[in-house]
Design a protein around this motif. Sequence first.
Motif, short mmCIF file in Angstrom:
data_model
loop_
_atom_site.label_atom_id
_atom_site.label_comp_id
_atom_site.label_asym_id
_atom_site.label_seq_id
_atom_site.Cartn_x
_atom_site.Cartn_y
_atom_site.Cartn_z
N GLU A 280 22.42 -15.69 30.67
CA GLU A 280 22.77 -14.66 31.66
C GLU A 280 23.74 -13.68 30.98
O GLU A 280 24.78 -14.08 30.46
CB GLU A 280 23.45 -15.29 32.88
N LEU A 281 23.38 -12.39 30.97
CA LEU A 281 24.21 -11.37 30.33
C LEU A 281 25.16 -10.77 31.35
O LEU A 281 24.75 -10.42 32.48
CB LEU A 281 23.34 -10.28 29.72
N TYR A 282 26.42 -10.60 30.95
CA TYR A 282 27.41 -10.05 31.88
C TYR A 282 28.53 -9.38 31.08
O TYR A 282 29.00 -9.91 30.08
CB TYR A 282 28.00 -11.17 32.74
N GLU A 283 28.96 -8.20 31.52
CA GLU A 283 30.03 -7.49 30.82
C GLU A 283 31.39 -8.04 31.26
O GLU A 283 31.67 -8.16 32.46
CB GLU A 283 29.97 -5.99 31.11
N MET A 284 32.23 -8.38 30.29
CA MET A 284 33.54 -8.96 30.55
C MET A 284 34.65 -8.07 29.99
O MET A 284 34.47 -7.41 28.96
CB MET A 284 33.65 -10.34 29.91
N ASN A 285 35.78 -8.07 30.67
CA ASN A 285 36.97 -7.37 30.18
C ASN A 285 38.15 -8.32 30.28
O ASN A 285 38.37 -8.95 31.32
CB ASN A 285 37.25 -6.13 31.03
N ILE A 286 38.90 -8.44 29.20
CA ILE A 286 40.11 -9.26 29.24
C ILE A 286 41.30 -8.43 28.77
O ILE A 286 41.15 -7.53 27.94
CB ILE A 286 39.97 -10.53 28.35
N ARG A 287 42.45 -8.73 29.34
CA ARG A 287 43.66 -7.97 29.02
C ARG A 287 44.52 -8.68 27.98
O ARG A 287 45.74 -8.57 27.99
CB ARG A 287 44.45 -7.70 30.29
N LEU A 288 43.87 -9.43 27.11
CA LEU A 288 44.55 -10.12 26.02
C LEU A 288 43.92 -9.66 24.71
O LEU A 288 42.69 -9.73 24.55
CB LEU A 288 44.43 -11.65 26.15
N ALA A 289 44.77 -9.19 23.81
CA ALA A 289 44.27 -8.67 22.54
C ALA A 289 43.81 -9.80 21.62
O ALA A 289 44.20 -10.94 21.80
CB ALA A 289 45.36 -7.85 21.86
N ALA A 290 42.98 -9.46 20.66
CA ALA A 290 42.58 -10.33 19.54
C ALA A 290 41.28 -11.07 19.80
O ALA A 290 40.98 -11.49 20.92
CB ALA A 290 43.67 -11.31 19.15
N LEU A 291 40.54 -11.25 18.71
CA LEU A 291 39.24 -11.90 18.78
C LEU A 291 39.35 -13.35 19.22
O LEU A 291 38.45 -13.87 19.90
CB LEU A 291 38.55 -11.82 17.41
N HIS A 292 40.43 -14.01 18.83
CA HIS A 292 40.53 -15.43 19.23
C HIS A 292 40.62 -15.58 20.75
O HIS A 292 40.28 -16.64 21.29
CB HIS A 292 41.70 -16.13 18.53
N ASN A 293 41.06 -14.53 21.45
CA ASN A 293 41.06 -14.61 22.91
C ASN A 293 39.67 -14.40 23.50
O ASN A 293 39.41 -14.82 24.63
CB ASN A 293 42.07 -13.62 23.50
N VAL A 294 38.78 -13.77 22.74
CA VAL A 294 37.37 -13.72 23.15
C VAL A 294 36.79 -15.13 23.09
O VAL A 294 36.05 -15.55 23.99
CB VAL A 294 36.57 -12.75 22.25
N TYR A 295 37.16 -15.88 22.06
CA TYR A 295 36.74 -17.29 21.96
C TYR A 295 37.26 -18.08 23.16
O TYR A 295 36.52 -18.86 23.78
CB TYR A 295 37.27 -17.91 20.67
N ASN A 296 38.55 -17.90 23.47
CA ASN A 296 39.13 -18.62 24.61
C ASN A 296 38.41 -18.27 25.90
O ASN A 296 38.17 -19.14 26.75
CB ASN A 296 40.62 -18.31 24.73
N ALA A 297 38.07 -16.99 26.06
CA ALA A 297 37.37 -16.54 27.26
C ALA A 297 35.98 -17.16 27.35
O ALA A 297 35.52 -17.54 28.43
CB ALA A 297 37.27 -15.01 27.27
N MET A 298 35.29 -17.27 26.21
CA MET A 298 33.97 -17.90 26.21
C MET A 298 34.07 -19.37 26.61
O MET A 298 33.23 -19.88 27.37
CB MET A 298 33.32 -17.76 24.82
N ALA A 299 35.08 -20.06 26.10
CA ALA A 299 35.27 -21.47 26.44
C ALA A 299 35.52 -21.62 27.93
O ALA A 299 34.94 -22.50 28.60
CB ALA A 299 36.44 -22.05 25.64
#
Length: 478
Positions: A280-299
């Motif tokens: 399922e594709l979905y656009e996400m926005n997070i207010r935390l900088a850095a790629l490692h927080n993209v990992y955290n968001a995916m988890a």
Amino acid sequence: MKIGELLQKIEYENFKGDTEIEFTGLCADSQKIKSGDIFFCYKGNEYDSHDFAKEAVDGGAVAIVCERFLECKVPQIIVSDGRQAIVPSARAFYGYADKKLKLVGITGTNGKTTTTYMLASIFEAAGKKSGVIGTLGISYADKFISPELTTPDPIYLHSVFADMKSCGVEYVFMEVSAHAIYFNKIGGLEFDVGIFTNCTQDHLDFFGNMQDYAECKKSFFTEKICKCAVVNSDDKVGRQIMQGFTKTVSYGLKNPADVFAVDIDENIKGSSFVINLFDELYEMNIRLAALHNVYNAMAAAACAKILGIDTDFIAEGLENLKGVTGRLELVAKFNGADIFVDFAHTPDGLEKSLKALKKLCKGKLYCLFGCGGNRDKTKRPIMGAIAAENSDFCIVTSDNPRYEDPYEIISEIEAGIKPLKKNYVTVTERETATEYAINLLEQGDVLLVAGKGGEYYQEIMGIKHSYNDTSVIRQIIG
């Protein structure tokens, strides 16, 4: 509860005394004993609490759990391992409250705290009541309890579970440290989901080598402990977990995964990306900088989806989270520069944060950091080299020196900097170092103050002095 009732719920070798005696609490620290408690004895690394049994009885203990009979007038329950007896006793005393909650355990070197708060925000958006247990403390309902350990000791942990349940909490997101796994603080708990973030160098003062540290992390992912695992497929240890544990969901960016992200756009205030969440594709926005927080968001997203949360709420919860205290947190601006505070206290954590900020920095990148005393010494020169390679200027200072000489710690960090860079200074006193660093800043610069994150103390010679990086920074800039 009567002693006889407890005996029916735990394994023991022998018993002497009256089973009809009632107890009102459990305690493993003779200095914190209360009248009516049962006191637990076991041999630790430095002390044997059997030696303090008399003190506990004098303080009001009505019974003793111990590994051998003692000269005490109160009932004694003899067990093979006093430390291990605490877990089933605590679960029984607090009515097995853990069974009435949905538990999510997050383990890994870095990312545990942020992932718990992302999950809490997602479940809040979905209208679910949840609680968080971890490095920053314990929070649920309208309560906040200051932190002591990443994963609380079993007696306290199960008392919290019981109170959470009475407050209507449904889901608990808790950090599970390697030490908690090693000492079986989580014994008997069944996690609906276990999340693995990564495994990089840390705690080698305790585990001795990376293999033993990794094996400890991996031991969390068994069918007895976790119903399902959410695992970082870009981590070597993560891939090993995936091979040995069948009920696994993977997330990552570099290797094939069930959950991944594309079109990642990073900026100083956060990131946007398109997540592929089980196709399922979905656009996400997070207010935390850095790629490692993209990992955290995916988890967090993968875990929430497994637990039945709609993707709309996942996206809303991730976007609602403004930040996590001391986790690459943008705390101030000065002279057109951005100042971040981060808990990064490991080589991997420091490197990820510096590389993330370097991509977003339009001027010079400054790094202020130190290393903790009485902890893994081998990482000090490594972190020095990482700071030298990934920043324009380093300010080396004290972290929590504990019982070590701050000058020696700084010297060991310097050993990694000197071969790579002469452009650095050492300032032992952390507040002075922070003021020095701030006064260097100009338009477009970025300062990373690393190592302590959201801590509210600095530990020196066994004393915790009041200290917080964010408060100090804001005081300096007025």
